[in-house]
Write an enzyme that holds these catalytic residues in place. Structure first.
Site, PDB file in Angstrom:
ATOM      1  N   ALA B  92       0.817  -1.208   0.000  1.00 54.33           N
ATOM      2  CA  ALA B  92       0.000   0.000   0.000  1.00 54.33           C
ATOM      3  C   ALA B  92       0.855   1.264   0.000  1.00 54.33           C
ATOM      4  O   ALA B  92       0.393   2.335  -0.336  1.00 54.33           O
ATOM      5  CB  ALA B  92      -0.905  -0.004   1.230  1.00 54.33           C
ATOM      6  N   LYS B  93       2.114   1.123   0.379  1.00 58.44           N
ATOM      7  CA  LYS B  93       3.065   2.239   0.394  1.00 58.44           C
ATOM      8  C   LYS B  93       2.460   3.476   1.059  1.00 58.44           C
ATOM      9  O   LYS B  93       2.559   4.584   0.556  1.00 58.44           O
ATOM     10  CB  LYS B  93       3.570   2.517  -1.023  1.00 58.44           C
ATOM     11  CG  LYS B  93       4.290   1.288  -1.614  1.00 58.44           C
ATOM     12  CD  LYS B  93       4.942   1.534  -2.948  1.00 58.44           C
ATOM     13  CE  LYS B  93       5.726   0.328  -3.433  1.00 58.44           C
ATOM     14  NZ  LYS B  93       4.927  -0.844  -3.853  1.00 58.44           N
TER      15      LYS B  93
END
Lengths: 274, 274
Positions: B92-93
């Site tokens: 998801a960074k």
């Protein structure tokens, strides 16, 4: 939205306030919980109450994602409710390899119709470029964030820089090669007033999205006097200070009063400079 | 999942393969489009076909978000379908100011039950810390990514570093103060094999999540020989190379064959080193 349209809205409303719809199900008045979509019910009232005093709404995606698919629906409905004359920001802080950033761009610019999205710079040009292919859509790149952790990496000085150059300044410099000031803005936290002048030297024409005013402690006068340019160039965000001005049934009315008070202060600074 | 449990799974399956469920509605076999949830129908078959040869599944959220609330549901259903014995990664960074990162942590660790999430380091410690408060959950911090843009900032050399130190090395060093190797891993792209040895000197005990093998061109042998430690310490991801090994009805069978072939190669490297 074009830069000219955004500036026109600022001139017309005499405000550069951005209202952050960081809507937390735990913090909204409890009587709204009986609504079919309490988050949207809250947002709709906040929007109705503040739209005359702000030029942008920023929706931080974390608040919606934390509710799962249902939260995502509230996000979509809220965005759809905001008139297209007002600038909208997906505060999503995304950024991934090219083909993946392209999907995030699709999510926020096509599937939804946000005007802009906040993007993290760590992965470099090809992680940002896909967002820049959409006409009249904006990347708002994290440069110097408002939190304490901004000193961990953003303020490290680089070897061989033009002067005692920090990482965040390099981000400002390098990223100007990726897109123009008609499609990029920068996040610069209100908690770093002493750096606004230096930042304006590097990016004289860009809009800055300024979080950290209010709950995080930034000062509107200093930010405005040091950060404003001929086209205003500022969107100053307040989230908690406005939307939770009251936790009772009068929350929308209190939000309106708070937004109005900020806009009145902004009017002064605009008249001094623009 | 604990580090010991992850290592046990690796020993048992003789594999350190992570399958990336970067499931793109445009790329899955068209006959699946008649299913009520085509993305989940595809993922379920891929999981059934590959689970004996991999130890982790990585779900890149961009692919799901690009479909809106419906995509979010497919993400939730896919995660729920993966047995708890297999390590799960929300790619998801994310990363935001503390109170907001706390909501992302809630979204991915409570609302959904991912074992780990990828986090961007740019905003520093307080943007990462909220993810580290969950027992047996992991932060996988971006250090050196696999894309071309990794050279834009991650490889800039810093002033006053211990040696000719790059930003990504500083990220590896500094972030070790935030959490242990029982709760943090690092993203190191397979496209930088020449840097694996140096990285292992800085983080000898941490697991590395290695993307960029396969479609992006990394080489498994070099990565494994330079990157492996006594507890394996590697999760090598392949997404497109496995899940799109065929675009026909035999997609799951071809995915299985590809995963099996990778696992067989991995078995060799494990026997050499662990």
């Amino acid at each position: 939205m074009t830069k000219a349209e955004l500036f026109q809205q600022i001139t017309q409303k005499q405000s550069y306030l951005c209202v952050g719809l960081d809507t937390d199900i735990q913090k909204i008045p409890s009587y709204l919980h009986k609504e079919q979509d309490p988050i949207f019910a809250f947002n709709r009232q906040i929007i109705d109450a503040t739209i005359d005093y702000c030029v942008a709404y920023k929706l931080n995606t974390a608040f919606y994602e934390s509710l799962g698919a249902r939260g995502w629906e509230s996000l979509e409905k809220t965005l759809a409710y905001i008139p297209s004359s007002v600038f909208t920001i997906a505060d999503a802080k995304r950024g991934d390899i090219g083909n993946t950033s392209a999907l995030y761009a699709k999510a926020f610019f096509e599937k939804m119709n946000f005007d802009s999205i906040t993007v993290a710079p760590y992965m470099g040009e090809d992680s940002v470029a896909p967002f820049l292919t959409y006409p009249n859509k904006w990347v708002i790149l994290l440069a110097l964030t408002s939190n304490k952790g901004s000193s961990d990496f953003q303020m490290l000085t680089l070897n061989g820089g033009k002067y005692a150059e920090c990482l965040f300044e390099k981000v400002l410099e390098t990223s100007q090669l990726w897109g123009s000031d008609e499609q990029m803005m920068y996040v610069v936290g209100a908690t770093h007033p002493q750096l606004f002048q230096k930042i304006r030297e590097i990016v004289p024409r860009h809009f800055l999205l300024v979080p950290g005013y209010g709950a995080q402690g930034g000062d509107l006068q200093t930010i405005s006097r040091l950060g404003m340019n001929k086209e205003c160039g500022l969107l100053v965000n307040s989230s908690r200070g406005i939307i939770y001005a009251s936790s009772d049934k009068d929350f929308a009315q209190k939000a309106q009063q708070t937004a109005l008070a900020i806009a009145e202060e902004m009017k002064k600074y605009l008249q001094e400079k623009v």
